[in-house]
Every structure is written in structure tokens, then in C-alpha cells.
Design an enzyme around this catalytic site. Structure first.
Site: not given
Ligand code: DGL
Length: 278
Positions: A7, A38, A198-200, A69-71
Site C-alpha cells: 500500500s 489501506y 504490518c510491513t511498515h 502488504c499484510n492488509t
Molecule cells: N503495510 C500494510 C500491511 O502490511 C498496511 C499499511 C496500510 O494500512 O496501508 O498491513
């Protein structure tokens, strides 16, 4: 080349590990910064946006795309794999981050949807993720099926992705993380392990490390995903595209804004191009 979609900038934590594990592989990364985060979006929006991102990477020549992205993986992967890919792009593949993570947490292969009866002893694991990933229940459901002895406690971390993408400073970020960790520890005070779903979040993993009990192992999703992709390519060599280790970063946002906003990224991963330049 292999496509990597996220994302925003978070998937760069996965990309970095993939590149390190497979240094001769070429990668093309797309961050959907124009639509991030996202975590606040509806499921339908996440499916539509993820599909558009994957399609961009396919059209640019990738035969295999990793949904970093996990989401997006929790909400969109199954429907894209089942309802879209076979007709739209037969022969191409989309893989997510959820499967390798669940396999690592449970010690049970994804294809085996029943528990390994030999596993004994309770294990308490914390998951930090976006509200959307937590509410999807995907990790909980898939882990429970394969490893009922694993107690997974989920903690949604609202606002953390926005703070990271916005380049917030050390004090607000560590304050937010300290609050989330403190809350989940009330429910599960002696966790054996924790992971950042979450990748962030690995961009600020030091603050998680500092807030967690010293005895809690902090699992690295990027390393687990990289090891899993390497095995996948060994089993499916047609998707392995040996190259020169070139990495290109594309964004649906404005490259100059994205680059400036990503204070937490290593220098080598800060140079985005407009995705129209494909
Ligand atoms: N980086 C995304 C993840 O791994 C989510 C970040 C977002 O909310 O866009 O879930």
C-alpha cells in the site's frame, strides 16, 4: 523480474530481505502511496486497489507478484487468486505474506489444514497489525486450525502507519508503540514471541523491541517471507528470473513526496519513480 506490491513504503522491509536473500534476482516494487493507508479502507476498495497494483506489475513483465502488504494479503489475496487470476492472467502467480508467516508460527505446512498432534506445550505469541488485518481474523483462524497450542493475541495499532508514512519523530512513534505493547501485555503478560504483521512496523522495530519484555523473541516477517520465497523458487524454477539484482521502485503517488516522507527507510530504498514510467 519479481513484482512486490504494498500500500505504501512498508513493503520495502520485505523487499530489502528478498533482495538480500536473492541478490541476483531483479525486483520491481510498486507502492500505492496515492491510496495509502489501506488500513482505513473498505474490503471492496482494498480488493480493487490491490488488483490494479498487481495488474501494473504483471503488465510491466512480472510473472510472479508478492503481496507484501499484510492488509492486502488478508483481505484480497484469496479472491484475486481464485476469482481473477486464472482467467485474467493464467500462468502468472500472486503470493502473500500470510502463508509463510502462518507456516512459521505453527510449524505446519499451509496445505495441511489440521493440527500436528505431535506438537505439545502452550506458546503465547503477540501479533501487532493494522485494524483491518486484526478484524479480518485471518491470522487467528489459520493459526488456530493448524496449531491449537499456540495462543495468538492480536493488537491493532491504529495511527502507526500514518505516523510512519508521515515521517513522525521518535517521541510520538515510541509513545504510540509503548501504549500498544503495554495494552496487549495486560492480556498476555509473558509472551514467548511477537511479530509485526504490518510491513511498515519493522521500520520502527527498535521501539517494539524496547517496549517488549527482554525474554520475548521478536520474529522477523521479512526474513521468514524471504526464506519462503527462496524455497518456492527452488520448487518452481520457471518463476526464477536470474538477473543482475536490479531493484526499481515505483509509486502511484508523487515520487518527490514519497521520498521525502520516508525518513525511516535506508538510503538505498528511497528513490521512487512515477509508476507511469513503466
Ligand atoms: N503495510 C500494510 C500491511 O502490511 C498496511 C499499511 C496500510 O494500512 O496501508 O498491513
Amino acid at each position: 523480474m519479481i513484482g512486490v506490491f504494498d500500500s505504501g513504503s512498508g513493503g520495502l522491509t520485505i523487499l530489502e530481505a528478498l533482495h538480500e536473500a536473492m541478490p541476483t534476482q531483479d525486483f520491481l516494487y510498486l507502492g500505492d502511496h496515492a491510496n495509502a493507508p489501506y488500513g482505513h479502507r473498505s474490503n471492496q476498495q482494498i480488493v480493487t486497489m490491490t488488483k490494479a497494483g498487481v495488474e501494473t506489475l504483471f503488465e510491466a513483465g512480472c510473472d510472479l507478484v508478492i503481496l507484501a502488504c499484510n492488509t492486502a494479503a488478508a483481505i484480497a489475496l484469496r479472491s484475486l487468486q481464485q476469482d481473477w487470476l486464472p482467467n485474467a492472467y493464467p500462468g502468472k502467480r500472486i503470493l502473500g505474506v500470510l502463508v509463510p508467516m502462518v507456516e512459521a508460527l505453527t510449524g505446519v505446512p499451509w496445505s495441511q489444514e489440521h493440527p500436528n498432534r505431535q506438537q505439545r506445550g502452550d506458546r503465547s505469541i503477540l501479533l501487532f497489525a493494522t485494524r483491518k488485518t486484526v478484524d479480518s481474523g485471518s491470522y487467528l483462524e489459520e493459526v488456530e486450525k493448524r496449531a491449537p497450542h499456540v495462543r495468538l493475541s492480536q493488537k491493532a495499532c491504529p495511527g502507526l502507519v500514518d505516523a510512519i508514512e508521515g515521517g513522525a519523530g521518535k517521541a510520538p512513534i515510541s509513545g504510540l508503540i509503548g501504549g500498544f505493547v503495554g495494552e496487549v501485555l495486560k492480556e498476555a503478560p509473558t509472551p514467548d514471541a511477537a511479530f509485526l504483521g504490518c510491513t511498515h512496523f519493522p521500520l520502527v522495530k527498535d521501539y517494539f523491541r524496547a517496549a517488549l519484555p527482554p525474554t520475548t523473541e521478536l520474529l522477523s516477517q521479512p526474513d521468514i517471507v524471504a526464506a519462503s520465497l527462496r524455497e518456492y523458487l527452488d520448487r518452481h524454477p520457471s518463476y526464477r528470473k536470474e538477473g543482475t539484482g536490479r531493484v526499481r521502485l515505483l509509486t502511484t503517488g508523487r515520487p518527490e513526496d514519497v521520498t521525502m516522507a520516508n525518513a525511516y527507510l535506508p538510503e538505498k530504498l528511497r528513490h521512487f519513480e512515477d509508476h507511469n514510467t513503466v
